[in-house]
Design a protein around this motif. Structure first.
Motif, PDB file in Angstrom:
ATOM      1  N   LEU A  51       0.702  -1.048  -0.012  1.00 13.81           N
ATOM      2  CA  LEU A  51      -0.167   0.003  -0.097  1.00 13.81           C
ATOM      3  C   LEU A  51       0.961   1.431   0.061  1.00 13.81           C
ATOM      4  O   LEU A  51       0.525   2.113  -0.706  1.00 13.81           O
ATOM      5  N   ALA A  52       1.805   1.397   0.743  1.00 13.85           N
ATOM      6  CA  ALA A  52       2.818   2.372   0.686  1.00 13.85           C
ATOM      7  C   ALA A  52       3.343   2.711  -0.466  1.00 13.85           C
ATOM      8  O   ALA A  52       3.429   3.654  -0.943  1.00 13.85           O
ATOM      9  N   ALA A  53       3.814   1.599  -1.169  1.00 17.91           N
ATOM     10  CA  ALA A  53       4.373   1.595  -2.592  1.00 17.91           C
ATOM     11  C   ALA A  53       3.544   2.156  -3.557  1.00 17.91           C
ATOM     12  O   ALA A  53       3.702   3.043  -4.352  1.00 17.91           O
ATOM     13  N   LEU A  54       2.304   1.609  -3.458  1.00 23.36           N
ATOM     14  CA  LEU A  54       1.372   1.838  -4.550  1.00 23.36           C
ATOM     15  C   LEU A  54       0.942   3.394  -4.311  1.00 23.36           C
ATOM     16  O   LEU A  54       0.662   3.855  -5.325  1.00 23.36           O
ATOM     17  N   ASP A  55       0.585   3.895  -3.184  1.00 24.49           N
ATOM     18  CA  ASP A  55       0.269   5.200  -2.776  1.00 24.49           C
ATOM     19  C   ASP A  55       1.527   5.991  -3.653  1.00 24.49           C
ATOM     20  O   ASP A  55       1.081   7.194  -4.127  1.00 24.49           O
ATOM     21  N   ARG A  56       2.582   5.637  -3.374  1.00 20.05           N
ATOM     22  CA  ARG A  56       3.750   6.512  -4.152  1.00 20.05           C
ATOM     23  C   ARG A  56       3.681   6.589  -5.496  1.00 20.05           C
ATOM     24  O   ARG A  56       3.785   7.306  -6.253  1.00 20.05           O
ATOM     25  N   ASN A  57       3.292   5.335  -6.256  1.00 19.95           N
ATOM     26  CA  ASN A  57       3.252   5.069  -7.641  1.00 19.95           C
ATOM     27  C   ASN A  57       2.051   6.125  -8.086  1.00 19.95           C
ATOM     28  O   ASN A  57       2.246   6.679  -9.080  1.00 19.95           O
ATOM     29  N   ALA A  58       1.164   6.071  -7.392  1.00 21.59           N
ATOM     30  CA  ALA A  58       0.000   6.923  -7.676  1.00 21.59           C
ATOM     31  C   ALA A  58       0.283   8.507  -7.521  1.00 21.59           C
ATOM     32  O   ALA A  58      -0.205   9.099  -8.625  1.00 21.59           O
ATOM     33  N   ALA A  59       0.804   8.587  -6.655  1.00 19.35           N
ATOM     34  CA  ALA A  59       1.000  10.088  -6.531  1.00 19.35           C
ATOM     35  C   ALA A  59       2.102  10.479  -7.612  1.00 19.35           C
ATOM     36  O   ALA A  59       1.808  11.745  -8.174  1.00 19.35           O
ATOM     37  N   GLU A  60       3.050   9.734  -7.907  1.00 20.65           N
ATOM     38  CA  GLU A  60       3.892  10.307  -9.033  1.00 20.65           C
ATOM     39  C   GLU A  60       3.221  10.321 -10.239  1.00 20.65           C
ATOM     40  O   GLU A  60       3.473  11.151 -11.139  1.00 20.65           O
ATOM     41  N   LEU A  61       2.263   9.221 -10.562  1.00 19.33           N
ATOM     42  CA  LEU A  61       1.490   9.388 -12.004  1.00 19.33           C
ATOM     43  C   LEU A  61       0.750  10.698 -11.923  1.00 19.33           C
ATOM     44  O   LEU A  61       0.807  11.419 -12.959  1.00 19.33           O
ATOM     45  N   ARG A  62       0.163  10.896 -10.952  1.00 16.00           N
ATOM     46  CA  ARG A  62      -0.784  12.131 -10.874  1.00 16.00           C
ATOM     47  C   ARG A  62       0.252  13.495 -10.942  1.00 16.00           C
ATOM     48  O   ARG A  62      -0.461  14.364 -11.674  1.00 16.00           O
ATOM     49  N   ASP A  63       1.044  13.546 -10.318  1.00 16.49           N
ATOM     50  CA  ASP A  63       2.186  14.850 -10.406  1.00 16.49           C
ATOM     51  C   ASP A  63       2.499  14.921 -11.818  1.00 16.49           C
ATOM     52  O   ASP A  63       2.556  16.145 -12.341  1.00 16.49           O
ATOM     53  N   ARG A  64       2.776  13.877 -12.500  1.00 16.77           N
ATOM     54  CA  ARG A  64       3.555  13.925 -13.771  1.00 16.77           C
ATOM     55  C   ARG A  64       2.367  14.309 -14.762  1.00 16.77           C
ATOM     56  O   ARG A  64       2.542  15.214 -15.663  1.00 16.77           O
ATOM     57  N   ALA A  65       1.085  13.798 -14.610  1.00 17.25           N
ATOM     58  CA  ALA A  65       0.217  14.129 -15.496  1.00 17.25           C
ATOM     59  C   ALA A  65      -0.403  15.338 -15.261  1.00 17.25           C
ATOM     60  O   ALA A  65      -0.467  16.343 -16.289  1.00 17.25           O
ATOM     61  N   GLU A  66      -0.280  16.070 -14.014  1.00 14.84           N
ATOM     62  CA  GLU A  66      -0.795  17.459 -13.598  1.00 14.84           C
ATOM     63  C   GLU A  66      -0.055  18.223 -14.537  1.00 14.84           C
ATOM     64  O   GLU A  66      -0.305  19.409 -15.080  1.00 14.84           O
ATOM     65  N   ARG A  67       1.477  18.103 -14.339  1.00 14.24           N
ATOM     66  CA  ARG A  67       2.471  19.104 -14.878  1.00 14.24           C
ATOM     67  C   ARG A  67       2.192  19.142 -16.532  1.00 14.24           C
ATOM     68  O   ARG A  67       2.288  20.179 -16.948  1.00 14.24           O
ATOM     69  N   THR A  68       1.935  17.941 -17.037  1.00 16.03           N
ATOM     70  CA  THR A  68       1.775  17.891 -18.410  1.00 16.03           C
ATOM     71  C   THR A  68       0.459  18.496 -18.944  1.00 16.03           C
ATOM     72  O   THR A  68       0.306  19.307 -19.824  1.00 16.03           O
ATOM     73  N   LEU A  69      -0.550  18.249 -18.204  1.00 15.37           N
ATOM     74  CA  LEU A  69      -1.865  18.606 -18.647  1.00 15.37           C
ATOM     75  C   LEU A  69      -2.374  20.233 -18.462  1.00 15.37           C
ATOM     76  O   LEU A  69      -3.124  20.706 -18.975  1.00 15.37           O
ATOM     77  N   ASP A  70      -1.467  20.717 -17.144  1.00 13.69           N
ATOM     78  CA  ASP A  70      -1.850  22.011 -16.925  1.00 13.69           C
ATOM     79  C   ASP A  70      -1.056  22.885 -17.669  1.00 13.69           C
ATOM     80  O   ASP A  70      -0.911  24.069 -17.519  1.00 13.69           O
ATOM     81  N   GLY A  71       0.110  22.369 -18.652  1.00 10.27           N
ATOM     82  CA  GLY A  71       0.831  23.409 -19.349  1.00 10.27           C
ATOM     83  C   GLY A  71       0.368  24.285 -20.121  1.00 10.27           C
ATOM     84  O   GLY A  71      -1.139  24.451 -20.129  1.00 10.27           O
ATOM     85  N   ARG A  72       0.767  24.954 -21.163  1.00  5.87           N
ATOM     86  CA  ARG A  72       0.642  25.927 -21.920  1.00  5.87           C
ATOM     87  C   ARG A  72       0.131  25.256 -23.292  1.00  5.87           C
ATOM     88  O   ARG A  72       0.509  23.896 -23.579  1.00  5.87           O
ATOM     89  N   GLY A  73      -0.365  25.884 -24.165  1.00 11.23           N
ATOM     90  CA  GLY A  73      -0.825  25.252 -25.528  1.00 11.23           C
ATOM     91  C   GLY A  73      -2.461  25.128 -25.382  1.00 11.23           C
ATOM     92  O   GLY A  73      -3.090  24.890 -24.528  1.00 11.23           O
ATOM     93  N   GLY A  74      -2.738  24.406 -26.511  1.00  7.42           N
ATOM     94  CA  GLY A  74      -4.054  23.823 -26.927  1.00  7.42           C
ATOM     95  C   GLY A  74      -4.255  22.665 -26.436  1.00  7.42           C
ATOM     96  O   GLY A  74      -3.491  22.360 -25.488  1.00  7.42           O
ATOM     97  N   VAL A  75      -5.500  22.452 -26.050  1.00  2.17           N
ATOM     98  CA  VAL A  75      -6.096  21.491 -25.332  1.00  2.17           C
ATOM     99  C   VAL A  75      -5.579  19.951 -25.836  1.00  2.17           C
ATOM    100  O   VAL A  75      -4.920  19.120 -25.305  1.00  2.17           O
ATOM    101  N   VAL A  76      -5.813  20.061 -27.387  1.00  9.71           N
ATOM    102  CA  VAL A  76      -5.550  18.799 -27.890  1.00  9.71           C
ATOM    103  C   VAL A  76      -3.960  18.661 -27.943  1.00  9.71           C
ATOM    104  O   VAL A  76      -3.504  17.635 -27.856  1.00  9.71           O
ATOM    105  N   ALA A  77      -3.142  19.561 -27.810  1.00  6.27           N
ATOM    106  CA  ALA A  77      -1.580  19.636 -27.713  1.00  6.27           C
ATOM    107  C   ALA A  77      -1.446  19.171 -26.450  1.00  6.27           C
ATOM    108  O   ALA A  77      -0.337  18.208 -26.423  1.00  6.27           O
ATOM    109  N   ARG A  78      -2.037  19.774 -25.425  1.00 10.45           N
ATOM    110  CA  ARG A  78      -1.541  19.206 -24.108  1.00 10.45           C
ATOM    111  C   ARG A  78      -1.887  17.583 -23.916  1.00 10.45           C
ATOM    112  O   ARG A  78      -1.092  16.953 -23.271  1.00 10.45           O
ATOM    113  N   ILE A  79      -2.922  17.254 -24.442  1.00  7.67           N
ATOM    114  CA  ILE A  79      -3.409  15.890 -24.231  1.00  7.67           C
ATOM    115  C   ILE A  79      -2.377  14.997 -25.095  1.00  7.67           C
ATOM    116  O   ILE A  79      -2.030  13.924 -24.458  1.00  7.67           O
TER     117      ILE A  79
END
Lengths: 189, 189
Positions: A51-79
């Motif tokens: 559970l401790a390991a999985l929680d960390r995997n999930a947090a990292e996935l979310r952080d990375r996704a957030e950084r990319t999806l919150d970036g600059r540019g059009g919606v399709v480009a960010r996706i």
DNA sequence: GTCTATATCTTGATAGAC
DNA sequence: GTCTATCAAGATATAGAC
């Protein structure tokens, strides 16, 4: 890195490589360079450590996704940037991998981070697609929730195909096919 | 159904429910109502029995796909029928499920039917999309191979999401989102 | 063909010394 | 905190009776 930390990091790797059922405490200890006693001193047992390991995997996935999806540019480009982001497709998704594991799905505490990750990611993509409709980038006829689900599914399915064929290329091809289709929903000039 | 047959059918069920690593010979014997001796009389061991079961899973998947994809109607309609075909999304894909299993991927004999199934399915969909381009149903700019990979990935990813959220609805939503996008590549009139 | 021992290893965990 | 026994149960398979 102290022993507790090494145990968690070793478990993260093994969960991704072999899943929960396929990962034994012995294998975790060997990789972490720790004895039995150490592991059971820091964690109640295999489920607690997983559970401790999985929680960390999930947090990292979310952080990375957030950084990319919150970036600059059009919606399709960010996706597009998120789907094409560098990933080790052959290693499998550090979160989605566990959704196939019977003992994870059967344990509500272990399944929770997996479910929450996908619910969050799908919701974030839905909001992004809706933003694209609002600002005129995307066709208003597009169903944001269904499209978001399809996007997340292509990523997860891409991992499956990559492992099945031992080829990271298949992941890239599936993502390219999906993005080409999504591009058709963009309104011109 | 004789003992050998019951062993194979029980293994098919267990492979889908629990994967290869998560399925023990003991569990197979219990479900088949057979003793240790029976199992080892008919099969060399767990890998041989799993291969027999997996081969059958793959053959069934292929037969069903063939029947739907070779049917009447337009190309997009046939693909839609295949993706929306009744399936137990929560149970997972009887073939793709195994692509996540470390001991399956590590054994060339066990991975072969998994890889062959996906290679065949992707190829069949590629040919179908190409047919659609030829007969003017689909936009010539569509990339058949990439689109086919995306379609297979959505199905596999849909299974993953369904298990992660314990909801068959998510599978349907992902497929709907994908088909709505594919529909945009259809030429009007 | 099927059954019941039997055997070896691994799993997941505990106990207690240091 | 970490180590080395130790343990009961399960995984996987073999042997040999019937």
């Amino acid at each position: 890195m102290d022993t507790r930390e090494r145990l968690i990091e070793s478990t993260r790797e093994l969960l991704r490589e072999r899943g929960y059922v396929g990962t034994s405490p012995k294998a975790i200890q060997a990789r972490a360079g720790a004895g039995q006693g150490s592991m059971y001193h820091h964690f109640d047992g295999k489920p607690a450590l997983a559970l401790a390991a999985l929680d960390r995997n999930a947090a990292e996935l979310r952080d990375r996704a957030e950084r990319t999806l919150d970036g600059r540019g059009g919606v399709v480009a960010r996706i597009g940037a998120y789907l094409r982001r560098e990933r080790d497709a052959l290693a499998g998704c550090p979160v989605g991998r566990l959704a196939q594991d019977p003992d994870v799905v059967a344990d509500p505490a272990l399944r929770a981070p997996v479910e929450e990750t996908f619910t969050w990611l799908t919701g974030r993509l839905t909001a992004l697609l809706d933003e694209g409709r609002e600002n005129g980038e995307l066709d208003g006829a597009l169903d944001p929730a269904a499209t978001a689900a399809a996007l997340v599914a292509v990523v997860q399915g891409g991992y499956v195909l990559a492992r099945a064929t031992e080829s990271a290329e298949v992941y890239a091809r599936a993502v390219d096919g999906m993005l080409a289709l999504l591009d058709r929903a963009r309104l011109k000039g």
